[in-house]
Design an enzyme around this catalytic site. Structure first.
Site, PDB file in Angstrom:
ATOM      1  N   GLY A 245       0.874  -0.910  -0.224  1.00 39.60           N
ATOM      2  CA  GLY A 245       0.082  -0.586  -0.035  1.00 39.60           C
ATOM      3  C   GLY A 245       0.729   1.585   0.053  1.00 39.60           C
ATOM      4  O   GLY A 245       0.437   2.742   0.082  1.00 39.60           O
TER       5      GLY A 245
ATOM      6  N   ASP B  63       2.576   4.867  -1.058  1.00 39.24           N
ATOM      7  CA  ASP B  63       2.476   5.258  -2.271  1.00 39.24           C
ATOM      8  C   ASP B  63       3.744   6.941  -2.295  1.00 39.24           C
ATOM      9  O   ASP B  63       3.618   6.603  -1.260  1.00 39.24           O
ATOM     10  CB  ASP B  63       1.628   5.819  -2.839  1.00 39.24           C
ATOM     11  CG  ASP B  63       0.385   6.061  -1.485  1.00 39.24           C
ATOM     12  OD1 ASP B  63       0.965   7.460  -2.033  1.00 39.24           O
ATOM     13  OD2 ASP B  63      -0.188   6.418  -1.549  1.00 39.24           O
TER      14      ASP B  63
ATOM     15  N   TYR C 224      -2.919  -0.757   7.077  1.00 35.57           N
ATOM     16  CA  TYR C 224      -4.376  -0.890   6.798  1.00 35.57           C
ATOM     17  C   TYR C 224      -5.030  -1.443   7.597  1.00 35.57           C
ATOM     18  O   TYR C 224      -4.819  -1.959   8.256  1.00 35.57           O
ATOM     19  CB  TYR C 224      -3.981  -1.903   5.766  1.00 35.57           C
ATOM     20  CG  TYR C 224      -4.224  -1.306   4.034  1.00 35.57           C
ATOM     21  CD1 TYR C 224      -3.039   0.234   3.817  1.00 35.57           C
ATOM     22  CD2 TYR C 224      -4.830  -2.062   3.221  1.00 35.57           C
ATOM     23  CE1 TYR C 224      -2.980   0.240   2.733  1.00 35.57           C
ATOM     24  CE2 TYR C 224      -3.926  -1.636   1.546  1.00 35.57           C
ATOM     25  CZ  TYR C 224      -3.904  -0.694   1.577  1.00 35.57           C
ATOM     26  OH  TYR C 224      -3.369   0.077   0.249  1.00 35.57           O
TER      27      TYR C 224
ATOM     28  N   LYS D  84      -1.701  -1.064 -12.380  1.00 30.68           N
ATOM     29  CA  LYS D  84      -1.321   0.178 -12.479  1.00 30.68           C
ATOM     30  C   LYS D  84      -0.693   0.392 -11.622  1.00 30.68           C
ATOM     31  O   LYS D  84       0.020  -0.433 -10.587  1.00 30.68           O
ATOM     32  CB  LYS D  84      -2.641   0.675 -10.999  1.00 30.68           C
ATOM     33  CG  LYS D  84      -3.129   2.121 -11.366  1.00 30.68           C
ATOM     34  CD  LYS D  84      -3.583   2.272 -10.724  1.00 30.68           C
ATOM     35  CE  LYS D  84      -4.285   1.994  -9.295  1.00 30.68           C
ATOM     36  NZ  LYS D  84      -5.205   2.564  -8.992  1.00 30.68           N
TER      37      LYS D  84
ATOM     38  N   LYS E 116       2.324   2.463  -8.909  1.00 29.66           N
ATOM     39  CA  LYS E 116       2.438   4.375  -8.460  1.00 29.66           C
ATOM     40  C   LYS E 116       3.612   5.102  -8.782  1.00 29.66           C
ATOM     41  O   LYS E 116       5.221   4.103  -9.181  1.00 29.66           O
ATOM     42  CB  LYS E 116       2.587   3.014  -7.208  1.00 29.66           C
ATOM     43  CG  LYS E 116       1.768   3.069  -6.012  1.00 29.66           C
ATOM     44  CD  LYS E 116       0.105   3.793  -5.875  1.00 29.66           C
ATOM     45  CE  LYS E 116      -0.727   2.547  -5.323  1.00 29.66           C
ATOM     46  NZ  LYS E 116      -2.040   4.214  -5.035  1.00 29.66           N
TER      47      LYS E 116
ATOM     48  N   ASP F 123      -0.331   6.572 -10.776  1.00 27.31           N
ATOM     49  CA  ASP F 123      -1.510   6.368  -9.291  1.00 27.31           C
ATOM     50  C   ASP F 123      -0.333   7.503  -9.244  1.00 27.31           C
ATOM     51  O   ASP F 123       0.910   7.001  -8.843  1.00 27.31           O
ATOM     52  CB  ASP F 123      -1.185   5.699  -9.425  1.00 27.31           C
ATOM     53  CG  ASP F 123      -2.297   6.373  -7.734  1.00 27.31           C
ATOM     54  OD1 ASP F 123      -2.549   7.507  -7.493  1.00 27.31           O
ATOM     55  OD2 ASP F 123      -3.039   4.870  -6.959  1.00 27.31           O
TER      56      ASP F 123
ATOM     57  N   ASN G  93      -1.045   9.508  -6.187  1.00 30.72           N
ATOM     58  CA  ASN G  93      -1.347   9.916  -4.786  1.00 30.72           C
ATOM     59  C   ASN G  93      -1.455  11.230  -4.605  1.00 30.72           C
ATOM     60  O   ASN G  93      -0.997  11.233  -3.915  1.00 30.72           O
ATOM     61  CB  ASN G  93      -0.887   8.666  -4.174  1.00 30.72           C
ATOM     62  CG  ASN G  93      -1.496   7.616  -4.097  1.00 30.72           C
ATOM     63  OD1 ASN G  93      -1.162   6.852  -5.216  1.00 30.72           O
ATOM     64  ND2 ASN G  93      -2.521   7.099  -3.419  1.00 30.72           N
TER      65      ASN G  93
ATOM     66  N   GLU H 196      -3.585   8.674 -12.526  1.00 36.02           N
ATOM     67  CA  GLU H 196      -4.564   8.631 -10.874  1.00 36.02           C
ATOM     68  C   GLU H 196      -3.799   9.960 -10.063  1.00 36.02           C
ATOM     69  O   GLU H 196      -2.892   9.722 -10.216  1.00 36.02           O
ATOM     70  CB  GLU H 196      -4.644   7.256 -10.439  1.00 36.02           C
ATOM     71  CG  GLU H 196      -5.816   7.589  -9.634  1.00 36.02           C
ATOM     72  CD  GLU H 196      -6.142   5.877  -8.984  1.00 36.02           C
ATOM     73  OE1 GLU H 196      -5.710   4.796 -10.088  1.00 36.02           O
ATOM     74  OE2 GLU H 196      -6.482   5.629  -7.781  1.00 36.02           O
TER      75      GLU H 196
ATOM     76  N   GLU I 102     -10.299   8.798  -4.795  1.00 37.84           N
ATOM     77  CA  GLU I 102     -10.610   8.045  -3.390  1.00 37.84           C
ATOM     78  C   GLU I 102     -10.338   9.068  -2.502  1.00 37.84           C
ATOM     79  O   GLU I 102     -11.718   8.784  -1.256  1.00 37.84           O
ATOM     80  CB  GLU I 102      -9.409   6.767  -3.542  1.00 37.84           C
ATOM     81  CG  GLU I 102      -7.953   7.896  -3.717  1.00 37.84           C
ATOM     82  CD  GLU I 102      -7.286   6.561  -3.768  1.00 37.84           C
ATOM     83  OE1 GLU I 102      -6.817   6.018  -4.746  1.00 37.84           O
ATOM     84  OE2 GLU I 102      -6.006   6.195  -2.854  1.00 37.84           O
TER      85      GLU I 102
ATOM     86  N   ASP J  11     -15.284   5.692  -4.172  1.00 41.62           N
ATOM     87  CA  ASP J  11     -15.074   4.488  -3.062  1.00 41.62           C
ATOM     88  C   ASP J  11     -15.977   4.907  -1.720  1.00 41.62           C
ATOM     89  O   ASP J  11     -16.657   6.053  -1.477  1.00 41.62           O
ATOM     90  CB  ASP J  11     -13.550   5.805  -2.516  1.00 41.62           C
ATOM     91  CG  ASP J  11     -12.710   5.253  -1.004  1.00 41.62           C
ATOM     92  OD1 ASP J  11     -11.845   4.658  -1.469  1.00 41.62           O
ATOM     93  OD2 ASP J  11     -13.746   4.741   0.001  1.00 41.62           O
TER      94      ASP J  11
ATOM     95  N   HIS K 141     -12.533   2.698  -6.444  1.00 43.04           N
ATOM     96  CA  HIS K 141     -11.344   2.577  -5.519  1.00 43.04           C
ATOM     97  C   HIS K 141     -11.563   1.880  -4.606  1.00 43.04           C
ATOM     98  O   HIS K 141     -12.298   1.686  -4.356  1.00 43.04           O
ATOM     99  CB  HIS K 141     -11.468   3.936  -5.487  1.00 43.04           C
ATOM    100  CG  HIS K 141     -10.475   3.836  -4.004  1.00 43.04           C
ATOM    101  ND1 HIS K 141      -9.899   3.882  -2.566  1.00 43.04           N
ATOM    102  CD2 HIS K 141      -8.761   3.547  -4.175  1.00 43.04           C
ATOM    103  CE1 HIS K 141      -8.752   3.426  -1.975  1.00 43.04           C
ATOM    104  NE2 HIS K 141      -8.343   3.480  -2.488  1.00 43.04           N
ATOM    105  N   ALA K 142     -10.185   0.355  -5.018  1.00 41.69           N
ATOM    106  CA  ALA K 142     -10.513  -0.347  -3.647  1.00 41.69           C
ATOM    107  C   ALA K 142      -9.151  -0.297  -3.297  1.00 41.69           C
ATOM    108  O   ALA K 142      -9.274  -2.072  -2.235  1.00 41.69           O
ATOM    109  CB  ALA K 142     -11.299  -1.345  -4.347  1.00 41.69           C
ATOM    110  N   GLY K 143      -8.266  -0.477  -3.342  1.00 43.18           N
ATOM    111  CA  GLY K 143      -7.396  -0.529  -2.104  1.00 43.18           C
ATOM    112  C   GLY K 143      -7.253  -0.115  -0.886  1.00 43.18           C
ATOM    113  O   GLY K 143      -7.378   0.449  -0.427  1.00 43.18           O
TER     114      GLY K 143
ATOM    115  N   GLU L 275     -10.508  -1.863  -9.095  1.00 44.17           N
ATOM    116  CA  GLU L 275      -9.724  -2.550  -8.815  1.00 44.17           C
ATOM    117  C   GLU L 275      -9.331  -3.667  -7.813  1.00 44.17           C
ATOM    118  O   GLU L 275     -10.263  -4.063  -7.469  1.00 44.17           O
ATOM    119  CB  GLU L 275      -8.660  -0.724  -8.027  1.00 44.17           C
ATOM    120  CG  GLU L 275      -7.514  -1.834  -7.350  1.00 44.17           C
ATOM    121  CD  GLU L 275      -6.932   0.442  -6.623  1.00 44.17           C
ATOM    122  OE1 GLU L 275      -7.564   0.147  -5.616  1.00 44.17           O
ATOM    123  OE2 GLU L 275      -5.748   0.160  -6.333  1.00 44.17           O
TER     124      GLU L 275
END
Lengths: 453, 453
Positions: free
Chosen positions: A25, A27, A35, A222, A224, A252, A254, A278, A307, A330, A357-359, A388
């Site tokens: 996760g 970025d 998480y 995808k 980062k 992405d 971020n 993104e 997101e 999201d 978005h689903a991370g 995602e």
């Protein structure tokens, strides 16, 4: 639906997974996420077996603020009859988001909006379980009028009305059965993977993971970007080579860049044939995204964001300003299912595909319901759309989402797929779960060497 | 500045005043506010006498969430050397607003941004006290380079750069002394009053208050609108008659309307010769405000907003889109002094006057410093500018703001004017202060009859 279903208790827990130890996760802006989530369980008086499970995703520190916000909002929820909520959900939603004193600390943004999402998602889960249906099926089976009645149209009536939304649903009603069958009997809903290219991963790991995901049937990837241009080029070259010229590749950032910097950086990466960039810049910068979108259009690169966009009013403007080519709702950032429905309807009106978005924790489980509903009942299309897929932490849920051959299988269990396993909670509840009480200072990212489970 | 000033403790208190009993502060969206705050006291190791006092305004319920957020952010503040913070304030600010895990629950918006403001304001207060200057004078005396170094320019570099800001300050430096003298020896800074027209007040009370304020020298009046058009007409007719044709009259809808509804409603009130319509719709709706501004321009009515706009990125877009004629910064909504400086510089660049929001607890005290600085060092003008004046609750502060003959007198005490009296805290701290522990359920707005102090 005879008889009441009275909400007797809104339980809320702080659950954190030590993902920062593995750089999952990571970025350009979130270098060490644990998480986590504010996890909500809704109890009803009349049926001790029936519970609603919802959550909002967080990144570790700060979860306790969202937990406090859920506790603050509780008095607006406890004692309410679910049947009454479901028959006029927009009013309940408005009461939650516009409480006369609490709205000052929002409104409809940040902590309070995340807390709202956790509660609202739990109420939808409970509704699904009560009807013995997965939430996508509940949504598909609601009458257009009842579905639209769940949405608070305040501040978006200049672009969409309830009547228009009802008409959209009615137009698709006749062929909905065919699309439901197509999804259930076919491959499912297309997924893309983000798991190959977190910023904290080594080049070797990225390459290995890309090859693994290809072997699993994934065709969209995808990566980062945003910390160092030469690194980005090297990583993208490696991934593009591994996936070949025809598979999809997205990047992405971020929110790493300024407006002009976004244009320059992405232009420097155009050789990699990118589908979208993104989150190039601040999620609040609608006009900035519009400027970037305009500049990148000749390169065939779309702008995606969402997101961290706080509510329907921000999405409304992203659509109005032609700022995005892909809308990334999201499931927990905005105030839950109701608010996301509003965004789906606006996306449909403006002809923008939704790619959720689903991370995070639990997000893949939620968004599959929304996207399946969208295909069956609203957009009627999977063109340019995918969900995602981040294959972390699903083992902690009772009804985890399943991706096979690059597609999400349609979920069949009742509810919204957010119920966490009891043993996972016992292990990862913060700070009293067994995992955290074994870590000296309760911070995985600070004390990685102490973790040896 | 030899020697360190190490922050040893960030203390935070929940303080609530039972203003809902009198309908003070009531408007179309906040019908029963208990004016409150998350109150922060910063202690330093080296000097127990030197403390910094800051706060962020809230409306009662929900304050506990902001208090929790301050507690969460504390670890980024405690142990820091103030001298180091002041020499590179933007970096400290960025660390506070962009902490890698916490930023997910913001970023730079809602609860977390309010908490940031309380902390940052307290650090400015401490800086002023340490230099033995009111904060406006501290700002005036900083070199242009050091003042600009306090600002985080992330996401606004497409409209303004540090170099431009430094040049703006240098341009005004030569004549700053004259303007400082003018303010100190003249009448002070123009105020306008909101106290006459809260929505919960009776017509008789509004008329009586208008006459009282006129007698006190006020020449600009703001009235709350938006619940009922005929009521609004009657109230505005009454106030306009009392103040005469030449005094200024503004209206404030507190986000009550849709976009088209704003245009229609305000157009129906045009006969009252209105200077501005404040907060017609969602504070997030930049494009909506632009549409309203365009429609009302031919009527000579400006659009004003800002008190609930979350950060510099939103203000940047309000300026870019020609959405506002009056910029209403709030001293506590965005992340404190630093963020407001960024907004003042952009306002200057776009030629938009700043008229600060100050309806709340402590806000009049803070914004006078910013506005005085703006006049002396940046805009050099008081044209079309005035500071909101709401004469409630000032008795709870040690250095309350003073308005005489319709003007704010320039504050002379060191600091940022936000230190609350010890006896006020002992009385109104929630829930353990003497006032609240005497109210059975701790909710003034629910149990007004129980209050008999």
């Amino acid at each position: 639906m005879a008889g009441k279903l009275t909400i007797s208790k809104v339980e809320v827990l702080d659950v954190r997974f030590p993902t920062s130890l593995e750089a999952h996760g990571s970025d350009a802006m979130h270098t060490d996420p644990d998480y986590s989530c504010a996890y909500v369980v809704i109890h009803v008086s009349e049926n001790p077996q029936l519970k609603g499970y919802g959550l909002t995703f967080t990144c570790g520190r700060g979860t306790e603020i969202v937990v406090q916000a859920v506790k603050t909002l509780r008095f607006l929820v406890e004692g309410q009859d679910c049947k009454k909520i479901w028959s006029d959900f927009a009013t309940f939603y408005r009461n939650l988001t516009s409480e006369s004193q609490i709205r000052w600390v929002g409104p409809e943004k940040g902590v309070i909006q995340l807390a709202t999402a956790a509660i609202v998602n739990a109420i939808w889960d409970l509704w699904g379980r009560h009807e013995n249906k997965p939430v996508w099926k509940l949504l598909v089976d609601l009458s257009p009028e009842q579905l639209v009645s769940t949405i608070d149209f305040r501040y978006i009536r200049d672009v969409i009305t309830p009547e228009e939304c009802i008409a959209m649903l009615k137009e698709k009603k006749g062929t909905a059965g065919e699309r439901e069958k197509e999804l259930l009997q076919g491959k499912g809903y297309p997924a893309y993977t983000t798991s190959v290219g977190w910023l904290g991963y080594s080049d070797e790991r990225i390459l290995r993971l890309t090859q693994e995901q290809l072997a699993l049937g994934l065709v969209s990837f995808k990566v980062k970007v945003g910390q160092n241009l030469e690194d980005d080029k090297r990583r993208l070259r490696s991934v593009r080579k591994a996936i070949g010229p025809n598979n999809k590749l997205m990047i992405d950032a971020n929110q790493r860049w300024e407006v002009q910097e976004s244009i320059d950086w992405v232009t420097a990466l155009k050789e990699f044939n990118l589908l979208w960039i993104e989150e190039p810049t601040s999620p609040d910068d609608i006009l900035g995204h519009a400027t970037i979108a305009k500049a990148l259009k000749p390169l065939g690169i779309g702008v995606a964001t969402g997101e961290m966009c706080q509510n329907r009013v921000i999405f409304k403007q992203l659509f109005q300003a032609n700022a995005i080519s892909f809308c990334q709702i999201d499931s927990c950032r905005v105030g839950g299912v109701n608010e996301n429905l509003a965004i789906y309807f606006m996306a449909k009106k403006f002809g923008i595909p939704v790619c959720p978005h689903a991370g995070g924790v639990g997000l893949c489980g939620f968004v599959q319901h929304l996207q399946v509903w969208d295909f069956i009942s609203l957009s009627g299309s999977m063109e340019n759309r995918m969900i995602e897929w981040v294959d972390h932490l699903h083992e902690n849920f009772y009804s985890p989402p399943v991706v096979k051959d690059g597609h999400y299988l349609v979920p069949k269990d009742p509810g919204y797929s957010g119920q966490m396993k009891e043993e996972s909670i016992a292990t990862y509840e913060f700070p009293k779960g067994t995992y955290w009480s074994n870590v000296a200072d309760g911070q995985a990212s600070v004390q990685p060497t102490m973790v040896c489970q």
